[in-house]
Design an enzyme around this catalytic site. Structure first.
Site, PDB file in Angstrom:
ATOM      1  CB  ILE A  20      -3.630   5.468   2.736  1.00 37.01           C
ATOM      2  CG1 ILE A  20      -2.386   4.460   2.956  1.00 37.01           C
ATOM      3  CG2 ILE A  20      -4.107   5.574   4.017  1.00 37.01           C
ATOM      4  CD1 ILE A  20      -1.037   5.101   3.340  1.00 37.01           C
TER       5      ILE A  20
ATOM      6  N   GLY B 172      -1.629   4.992  -4.344  1.00 38.08           N
ATOM      7  CA  GLY B 172      -1.722   3.748  -5.301  1.00 38.08           C
ATOM      8  C   GLY B 172      -0.864   3.939  -6.412  1.00 38.08           C
TER       9      GLY B 172
ATOM     10  CE1 TYR C 123       0.604   1.649   4.226  1.00 34.87           C
ATOM     11  CE2 TYR C 123       0.803  -0.847   4.436  1.00 34.87           C
ATOM     12  CZ  TYR C 123       0.863   0.528   4.978  1.00 34.87           C
ATOM     13  OH  TYR C 123       1.375   0.690   6.279  1.00 34.87           O
ATOM     14  CB  CYS C 124       1.750   3.989  -1.574  1.00 38.31           C
ATOM     15  SG  CYS C 124       0.909   3.974  -3.286  1.00 38.31           S
ATOM     16  CB  THR C 125      -0.084   8.444  -0.389  1.00 32.40           C
ATOM     17  OG1 THR C 125       1.179   8.595   0.284  1.00 32.40           O
ATOM     18  CG2 THR C 125      -0.882   9.639  -0.367  1.00 32.40           C
TER      19      THR C 125
END
Length: 528
Positions: free
Chosen positions: A383, A357, A353-355
């Protein structure tokens, strides 16, 4: 979007957008690529140099357009280097003499694209001249043809409510092949200026990545234009735009540029493509996978790794429970981190996951290419989308963002602490030493006591500079940053990151700076 035409068709192209007959661009004394660039080009590409130079020059000038003042004879002026130019000759002369390096760079980029096309006029028009999309853009070179009609709105309507209370920030990306990123750059610059938007937009042959802020009316119009543009309408939907409270005030300026990657991982898209990513999971599906992962009796022996692809200063103030959060400062370090800790992922199911995508798209592709993982999944929408659906889910703390806000809050959890006293605190501020590049966590009580720098060494440096009344304009790396391991190595017992770690002042210092470990350096926001 303009298609490439052969050099001998340049007159037709100039009739559409490259109208600068007042400046002789065949004179290479204005803009000359380096001898190294010329040496790299084959004979066929060299013949296209004049054409590419003209196009690069015109697109650069296009990005400097601003509306002329009311009641002026001309519809547009140009603004560059804090100067206003009222006629084409003056802006052309300025660009030719002051921005030769930028023109050279863009010319080189265009030449590289031309170099891979067949050496025939038919090939240079693209492989399928009957493609409706390509024909449509060929007939609509002018950037102005792709700007929304705002005549029904007053200027006040577009710029009102741009503050954090009434405005909005858009976060989006779209991976799709773009054959003329420089035209898209000129269009995006004009579009954002047209709607009074600020922010950052990165464009490459692999797609577009943007974060822009303005009034809600302006952001709505921006989304409508993006979704109606033939370049993106088949690749994006309204759900691909993440929104949050903010506005034009969240960014100091508008920056639009062409790069090799739309998010800098440091590896050419030709080597690791966005077209081979991990399996996308919706927020609901990802939530179930995390729930299953956390419910396992012995998480240490689990065959699943919950991997945070962000930088350490992002994960410090907010993260998923039980995640592995690499202690890296830039996403461009991520491939090296994977290489150094490859055995950690062998035969594992990885949930990434990241901020928003975007980093997972190519990050997951890189991890998949190593061929050691059992499966690689990624959180679709990042996220940002997860918190819209599960504000009280398994993600605890704030969401770091790369603008003046620093963070967004979706729940009341605080997972980080003041670097000095250990009190719960998660609001970043810049180090008080002007030359430092760090973000710090210092609670109000500690700030009142004068603890406003990232470490003791930096605090002393700031005091000395204040006493000497000298301020250097350059930026330097803080000493505590320089001592950090660039690529950390994960030991088995260090894989799991606790939900709320407590680091006490004076404990664990391992260098001249006694607070080095507790007051970790936090780089000035950058998506690199």
């Amino acid at each position: 979007m303009p298609s490439f035409t052969s050099p001998d068709q340049g007159d037709d192209l100039e009739a559409c957008v490259l109208r600068f007959s007042d400046l002789d661009l065949k004179d290479t004394s204005f803009i000359n690529p380096s001898s190294g660039l010329k040496a790299e080009l084959d004979v066929s590409t060299k013949k296209k140099y004049s054409f590419a130079k003209k196009k690069a020059f015109a697109l650069f000038v296009k990005t400097k357009e601003v509306p002329a003042r009311p009641f002026e004879c001309k519809e547009k002026w140009w603004k560059c280097c804090q100067q206003l130019f009222r006629d084409r000759i003056s802006i052309h002369r300025h660009v030719a003499t002051q921005h030769a390096d930028e023109i050279c760079h863009q010319t080189a980029s265009l030449l590289k694209q031309l170099a891979v096309t067949p050496n025939t006029s038919k090939g240079l028009k693209f492989e399928d001249s009957r493609n409706p999309l390509k024909e449509y853009f060929t007939c609509n070179h002018e950037v102005s043809a792709w700007l929304p009609d705002i005549s029904c709105f007053s200027p006040d309507e577009l710029i009102s409510s741009q503050g954090s209370d009434g405005g909005e920030v858009l976060l989006y990306y779209c991976y799709r092949d773009l054959e003329d990123p420089h035209w898209v750059c000129a269009w995006q610059t004009a579009l954002c200026q047209h709607l009074s938007l600020t922010g950052k937009v990165r464009i490459a042959t692999e797609g577009i990545n943007g974060t822009v802020g303005g009034s809600k009316l302006a952001t709505r119009l921006y989304v409508e234009v993006m979704l109606s543009c033939p370049l993106f309408k088949d690749y994006m939907c309204k759900d691909d735009f993440k929104t949050s409270k903010g506005g034009a005030c969240c960014f100091p300026e508008l920056r639009v540029g062409v790069f090799e990657e739309i998010v800098p991982m440091g590896i050419s898209p030709n080597k690791i493509s966005y077209k081979k990513p991990g399996i996308h999971l919706s927020p609901g599906e990802f939530h179930k996978e995390v729930e299953k992962f956390l419910s396992q009796a012995n998480e240490e022996q689990s065959d699943t790794i919950l991997l945070d692809c962000r930088n350490f200063y992002e994960s410090k103030i907010g993260r998923f429970q039980g995640c592995l959060a690499p202690d890296i400062r830039k996403f461009s370090y991520f491939p090296s981190y994977i290489d150094k800790n490859l055995e950690l992922f062998r035969e594992k199911k990885v949930l990434m996951y990241c901020t928003g995508g975007i980093r997972c798209e190519r990050g997951s592709a890189y991890l998949k290419a190593k061929g050691v993982c059992k499966e690689v999944f990624q959180l679709k929408g990042g996220i940002h989308k997860y918190l819209e659906e599960f504000p009280d889910g398994f993600y605890k703390g704030k969401l770091f963002v790369f603008d003046e806000r620093y963070a967004l809050s979706y729940n009341s959890d605080i997972v980080s602490e003041c670097s000095y006293c250990g009190a719960p605190w998660d609001q970043y501020k810049l180090c008080s030493t002007p030359q430092c590049r760090q973000l710090i966590l210092a609670c109000p009580a500690c700030q009142r006591q004068g603890f406003t720098a990232c470490c003791v060494t930096c605090q002393d440096k700031g005091r000395r500079l204040a006493l000497s009344r000298t301020q250097s304009s350059f930026k330097e790396e803080c000493e505590c940053t320089a001592r950090r391991a660039r690529i950390p190595s994960e030991l088995p017992q260090q894989v799991r990151l606790p939900v709320s770690p407590r680091l006490r002042p004076g404990v664990g210092g391992d260098g001249p700076c006694s607070c080095e470990r507790q007051q970790q350096d936090f780089p000035r926001p950058s998506q690199s």
